[in-house]
Design a protein around this motif. Structure first.
Motif, PDB file in Angstrom:
ATOM      1  N   GLY A 257       5.912  39.853  39.365  1.00 43.24           N
ATOM      2  CA  GLY A 257       5.362  41.037  38.747  1.00 43.24           C
ATOM      3  C   GLY A 257       5.520  40.968  37.412  1.00 43.24           C
ATOM      4  O   GLY A 257       6.434  40.172  36.625  1.00 43.24           O
ATOM      5  N   ARG A 258       5.037  42.198  36.432  1.00 45.43           N
ATOM      6  CA  ARG A 258       5.390  42.076  35.134  1.00 45.43           C
ATOM      7  C   ARG A 258       6.540  42.150  34.944  1.00 45.43           C
ATOM      8  O   ARG A 258       7.631  42.937  35.473  1.00 45.43           O
ATOM      9  N   PRO A 259       7.066  42.032  33.437  1.00 46.93           N
ATOM     10  CA  PRO A 259       8.613  42.345  33.025  1.00 46.93           C
ATOM     11  C   PRO A 259       8.895  43.518  33.314  1.00 46.93           C
ATOM     12  O   PRO A 259       8.041  44.710  33.161  1.00 46.93           O
TER      13      PRO A 259
ATOM     14  N   LEU B  47       1.376  43.309  44.283  1.00 49.19           N
ATOM     15  CA  LEU B  47       1.794  43.645  42.938  1.00 49.19           C
ATOM     16  C   LEU B  47       0.310  43.706  41.817  1.00 49.19           C
ATOM     17  O   LEU B  47      -0.590  43.534  42.182  1.00 49.19           O
ATOM     18  N   PRO B  48       0.700  44.443  40.684  1.00 46.82           N
ATOM     19  CA  PRO B  48      -0.333  44.735  39.917  1.00 46.82           C
ATOM     20  C   PRO B  48      -1.320  43.641  39.690  1.00 46.82           C
ATOM     21  O   PRO B  48      -1.165  42.364  39.386  1.00 46.82           O
TER      22      PRO B  48
ATOM     23  N   ARG C  81      13.268  41.666  39.099  1.00 45.92           N
ATOM     24  CA  ARG C  81      11.871  41.670  38.854  1.00 45.92           C
ATOM     25  C   ARG C  81      11.056  41.414  40.266  1.00 45.92           C
ATOM     26  O   ARG C  81      11.440  40.497  41.082  1.00 45.92           O
ATOM     27  N   GLU C  82       9.943  42.075  40.477  1.00 39.69           N
ATOM     28  CA  GLU C  82       9.386  41.816  41.720  1.00 39.69           C
ATOM     29  C   GLU C  82       8.574  40.783  41.901  1.00 39.69           C
ATOM     30  O   GLU C  82       8.112  40.151  41.045  1.00 39.69           O
ATOM     31  N   ALA C  83       8.435  40.463  43.164  1.00 39.32           N
ATOM     32  CA  ALA C  83       7.848  39.125  43.274  1.00 39.32           C
ATOM     33  C   ALA C  83       7.581  39.126  44.883  1.00 39.32           C
ATOM     34  O   ALA C  83       7.886  39.707  45.838  1.00 39.32           O
ATOM     35  N   ALA C  84       6.466  38.044  45.124  1.00 31.84           N
ATOM     36  CA  ALA C  84       6.155  38.088  46.606  1.00 31.84           C
ATOM     37  C   ALA C  84       5.940  36.447  46.680  1.00 31.84           C
ATOM     38  O   ALA C  84       5.326  35.780  45.995  1.00 31.84           O
ATOM     39  N   LEU C  85       6.387  35.925  47.714  1.00 31.82           N
ATOM     40  CA  LEU C  85       6.424  34.454  48.112  1.00 31.82           C
ATOM     41  C   LEU C  85       5.335  34.152  49.071  1.00 31.82           C
ATOM     42  O   LEU C  85       5.469  34.712  50.134  1.00 31.82           O
TER      43      LEU C  85
ATOM     44  N   VAL D 157       5.047  37.609  29.357  1.00 30.92           N
ATOM     45  CA  VAL D 157       3.683  37.889  29.454  1.00 30.92           C
ATOM     46  C   VAL D 157       3.529  39.419  30.202  1.00 30.92           C
ATOM     47  O   VAL D 157       3.968  39.179  31.382  1.00 30.92           O
ATOM     48  N   PRO D 158       2.736  40.186  29.560  1.00 35.36           N
ATOM     49  CA  PRO D 158       2.898  41.576  30.228  1.00 35.36           C
ATOM     50  C   PRO D 158       1.851  41.438  31.314  1.00 35.36           C
ATOM     51  O   PRO D 158       0.623  42.266  31.309  1.00 35.36           O
ATOM     52  N   ALA D 159       1.883  40.673  32.629  1.00 35.91           N
ATOM     53  CA  ALA D 159       0.896  40.474  33.626  1.00 35.91           C
ATOM     54  C   ALA D 159       1.658  39.948  34.887  1.00 35.91           C
ATOM     55  O   ALA D 159       2.732  39.600  34.811  1.00 35.91           O
ATOM     56  N   SER D 160       1.118  40.067  35.938  1.00 34.91           N
ATOM     57  CA  SER D 160       1.548  39.262  37.109  1.00 34.91           C
ATOM     58  C   SER D 160       1.232  38.146  36.854  1.00 34.91           C
ATOM     59  O   SER D 160       0.160  37.436  36.372  1.00 34.91           O
TER      60      SER D 160
END
Length: 298
Positions: free
Chosen positions: A242-244, A145-146, A201-205, A173-176
């Motif tokens: 990830g960001r919105p 993610l960014p 919304r993208e994510a990583a566990l 919040v415009p951020a990871s």
């Protein structure tokens, strides 16, 4: 912590005396070899050692051949901080060097070391750090993610009201976002994130980082939630979100979709259907569905 290599027989001798001050020492989050050479030098040379868990620090020092050599080793954690901080401050005021190590990772980050560092700074005494392992930074690094802008959000509040406010505050919040959570509550958290922020919304566990059973699951919030539905999760977890999403949906289109769904479904089910279809937070769509229902009833 894995004993990945044997300590040197002779051990690591104390180096030249350290300048007086508090040294925040980052320690491995799993693999013992992740300790830095500077961290070992500080642990070998400080006049006083303090640790969130003294057993963990002793074990780490034994692995790397660092001798305690009769130096004080103080337990410093959430439950005794108010009692131990004055002792550490006295040692610093006397011109001694004090090394503080969290149980794992970087001190001060979701760690009782923050209050210690704050107290030392307020007393006008020097504070420095030996940087090193951090579960938050490692999770961000391997999430995909960014990383140009990110926020460490820590652990979610336990109480429902504070938890809801926390979700509202950080959701836009415009951020990871990097979030820590217990394996016992991660499934619940993912469900709450889907409700508040939308399932797409993208994510990583990231689980058990640097350890034997390290695992990273990448996908959407919805897919990660579904992947945990049938099985228990073990180990320490860092969740990166990830960001919105840049979703732009006309308000009239939302109302049209909601009125259609309300003609067939209950308010909650109608809101869920429309939120999923349009990639919008369920909570916001549910509130609009309630408003439409009230308007149509008058």
């Amino acid at each position: 912590m894995h004993d990945e290599f044997e300590a040197a027989d002779a051990g690591i001798a104390r180096q030249k005396p350290l300048a007086a001050g508090l040294y925040l020492v980052a320690t491995p989050i799993g693999a013992a070899r992740d300790i830095t050479l500077r961290a070992l030098d500080i642990l070998a040379s400080a006049d006083v050692l303090a640790a969130e868990d003294t057993r963990t620090l002793r074990h780490l020092m034994e692995i790397h051949g660092v001798k305690l050599a009769g130096r004080p080793l103080l337990a410093y954690h959430d439950h005794n901080g108010a009692e131990v901080r004055p002792r550490i401050l006295r040692a610093l005021a006397e011109g001694k060097s004090v090394a503080y190590a969290s149980e794992a990772g970087t001190p001060v980050v979701a760690d009782p070391g923050y209050q210690l560092a704050r107290a030392v700074i307020d007393a006008g005494l020097p504070v420095t750090a030996a940087p090193g392992p951090s579960a938050a930074i490692m999770a961000l690094s391997i999430s995909g993610l960014p990383s140009d802008r990110f926020m460490f959000a820590g652990f979610p509040p336990a109480q429902a009201g504070a938890r809801a406010r926390w979700l509202d505050e950080i959701g836009t919040v415009p951020a990871s976002l990097v979030i820590y959570e217990s394996p016992k509550r991660i499934y619940r958290l993912l469900g709450e994130l889907c409700e508040a922020w939308g399932e797409m919304r993208e994510a990583a566990l990231c689980r058990e980082l640097t350890k034997r059973f390290e695992e990273v699951r990448r996908g959407t919030l919805g897919s990660l939630r579904d992947s945990l539905a049938d099985g228990a999760v073990k180990g320490e977890i860092a969740l990166v979100v990830g960001r919105p999403l840049a979703v732009v949906v006309d308000a009239a289109d939302i109302d049209t979709a909601l009125r259609d769904a309300l003609g067939r479904l209950r308010v909650k089910d109608a809101a869920e259907e429309v939120a999923n279809a349009l990639g919008l937070p369920k909570r916001d769509v549910y509130q609009r569905a309630l408003a439409l229902k009230d308007e149509d009833a008058t």
